[in-house]
Design a protein around this motif. Structure first.
Motif, mmCIF file in Angstrom:
data_model
loop_
_atom_site.group_PDB
_atom_site.id
_atom_site.type_symbol
_atom_site.label_atom_id
_atom_site.label_comp_id
_atom_site.label_asym_id
_atom_site.label_seq_id
_atom_site.Cartn_x
_atom_site.Cartn_y
_atom_site.Cartn_z
ATOM 1 N N UNK A 72 0.830 -1.215 0.000
ATOM 2 C CA UNK A 72 0.000 0.000 0.000
ATOM 3 C C UNK A 72 0.861 1.259 0.000
ATOM 4 N N UNK A 73 1.923 1.250 0.775
ATOM 5 C CA UNK A 73 2.822 2.405 0.796
ATOM 6 C C UNK A 73 3.516 2.575 -0.560
ATOM 7 N N UNK A 74 3.886 1.461 -1.178
ATOM 8 C CA UNK A 74 4.611 1.539 -2.451
ATOM 9 C C UNK A 74 3.728 2.055 -3.585
ATOM 10 N N UNK A 75 2.434 1.794 -3.529
ATOM 11 C CA UNK A 75 1.554 2.276 -4.599
ATOM 12 C C UNK A 75 1.009 3.668 -4.297
ATOM 13 N N UNK A 76 1.487 4.293 -3.233
ATOM 14 C CA UNK A 76 1.105 5.665 -2.926
ATOM 15 C C UNK A 76 -0.194 5.795 -2.153
ATOM 16 N N UNK A 77 -0.557 4.776 -1.398
ATOM 17 C CA UNK A 77 -1.758 4.848 -0.572
ATOM 18 C C UNK A 77 -1.407 4.540 0.891
ATOM 19 N N UNK A 78 -0.619 5.426 1.519
ATOM 20 C CA UNK A 78 -0.189 5.151 2.899
ATOM 21 C C UNK A 78 -1.350 5.127 3.889
ATOM 22 N N UNK A 79 -2.370 5.942 3.651
ATOM 23 C CA UNK A 79 -3.517 5.938 4.569
ATOM 24 C C UNK A 79 -4.190 4.567 4.553
ATOM 25 N N UNK A 80 -4.364 4.001 3.370
ATOM 26 C CA UNK A 80 -4.959 2.671 3.260
ATOM 27 C C UNK A 80 -4.057 1.627 3.929
ATOM 28 N N UNK A 81 -2.745 1.792 3.779
ATOM 29 C CA UNK A 81 -1.811 0.870 4.420
ATOM 30 C C UNK A 81 -1.922 0.898 5.930
ATOM 31 N N UNK A 82 -2.043 2.089 6.500
ATOM 32 C CA UNK A 82 -2.164 2.223 7.958
ATOM 33 C C UNK A 82 -3.493 1.640 8.435
ATOM 34 N N UNK A 83 -4.564 1.942 7.690
ATOM 35 C CA UNK A 83 -5.882 1.399 8.057
ATOM 36 C C UNK A 83 -5.853 -0.127 8.013
ATOM 37 N N UNK A 84 -5.258 -0.693 6.975
ATOM 38 C CA UNK A 84 -5.170 -2.154 6.858
ATOM 39 C C UNK A 84 -4.334 -2.739 7.987
ATOM 40 N N UNK A 85 -3.217 -2.086 8.297
ATOM 41 C CA UNK A 85 -2.333 -2.530 9.376
ATOM 42 C C UNK A 85 -3.103 -2.624 10.693
ATOM 43 N N UNK A 86 -3.834 -1.560 11.023
ATOM 44 C CA UNK A 86 -4.606 -1.540 12.270
ATOM 45 C C UNK A 86 -5.703 -2.601 12.228
ATOM 46 N N UNK A 87 -6.361 -2.740 11.078
ATOM 47 C CA UNK A 87 -7.427 -3.742 10.927
ATOM 48 C C UNK A 87 -6.908 -5.149 11.212
ATOM 49 N N UNK A 88 -5.768 -5.504 10.638
ATOM 50 C CA UNK A 88 -5.235 -6.861 10.844
ATOM 51 C C UNK A 88 -4.752 -7.042 12.283
ATOM 52 N N UNK A 89 -4.199 -5.982 12.885
ATOM 53 C CA UNK A 89 -3.824 -6.084 14.298
ATOM 54 C C UNK A 89 -5.054 -6.400 15.161
ATOM 55 N N UNK A 90 -6.160 -5.727 14.861
ATOM 56 C CA UNK A 90 -7.400 -5.996 15.598
ATOM 57 C C UNK A 90 -7.890 -7.418 15.292
ATOM 58 N N UNK A 91 -7.815 -7.816 14.034
ATOM 59 C CA UNK A 91 -8.228 -9.172 13.631
ATOM 60 C C UNK A 91 -7.429 -10.234 14.403
ATOM 61 N N UNK A 92 -6.149 -10.008 14.570
ATOM 62 C CA UNK A 92 -5.302 -11.010 15.238
ATOM 63 C C UNK A 92 -5.617 -11.129 16.726
ATOM 64 N N UNK A 93 -6.204 -10.103 17.290
ATOM 65 C CA UNK A 93 -6.524 -10.170 18.723
ATOM 66 C C UNK A 93 -7.782 -10.972 18.889
#
Length: 181
Positions: free
Chosen positions: A160-181
């Motif tokens: 996501x960061x490489x394609x120029x969508x850092x906001x989406x990357x951060x949202x996805x990161x947080x989403x998966x962290x929540x999913x793993x809990x």
């Protein structure tokens, strides 16, 4: 927060801060350049370690599938190397394991499939290109015990960061962290 980060990042690009940092690194003495080169070598070592892990995983999957297809043949071959007095114990143990291992693999496959579906939905909502391919990659990462989902999360966030969508990357990161809990 994501919008502020995106705004700051765009300002940094527009002001030439990133280019200035690159120019400063290039103007450093050769000693510092060697340090940066050694960091690159370390990064290469990490990549090689990940590749080795990937090929070990592929080998384990192939051997596991082979064991699922013809477990009796493998057990009989292995038993021929066991002393006669321990063969009954070996056969009992291998029979117990042969009923447990398929259930374990079925559980791993189901968990990885759920992870892939749970990955596909937010990627689609965030309009990330190649959402299906990234979800398949997450399925493969999900097969790796303990750290697979985290590695997949980092891979997709970096994408996501490489394609120029850092906001989406951060949202996805947080989403998966929540999913793993």
């Amino acid at each position: 927060i994501a919008n502020e980060f995106n705004l700051y990042f765009n300002q940094a690009k527009g002001n030439g801060l990133i280019q200035d940092a690159i120019n400063q690194i290039n103007s450093l003495s050769p000693d510092y350049k060697q340090i940066f080169a050694s960091v690159g070598g370390t990064l290469g070592g990490i990549v090689m370690g990940l590749l080795n892990g990937f090929f070990a995983l592929v080998t384990i999957i192939i051997l596991s599938l082979f064991m699922l297809v013809s477990p009796q043949r493998i057990t009989d071959t292995a038993a021929s190397y066991i002393p006669m007095k321990h063969r009954k114990f070996f056969h009992d143990l291998s029979n117990a394991l042969s009923s447990i291992v398929p259930k374990y693999f079925a559980g791993v496959l189901i968990t990885a499939f759920i992870l892939a579906v749970a990955t596909y939905i937010p990627l689609l909502l965030l309009q990330i290109p190649y959402s299906l391919a990234l979800s398949v990659a997450m399925f493969v990462f999900g097969l790796i015990p303990l750290v697979g989902a985290t590695l997949g999360m980092l891979f997709i966030t970096l994408f996501c960061f490489m394609i120029g969508q850092p906001a989406a990357g951060i949202i996805f990161f947080v989403y998966i962290l929540i999913y793993q809990q």
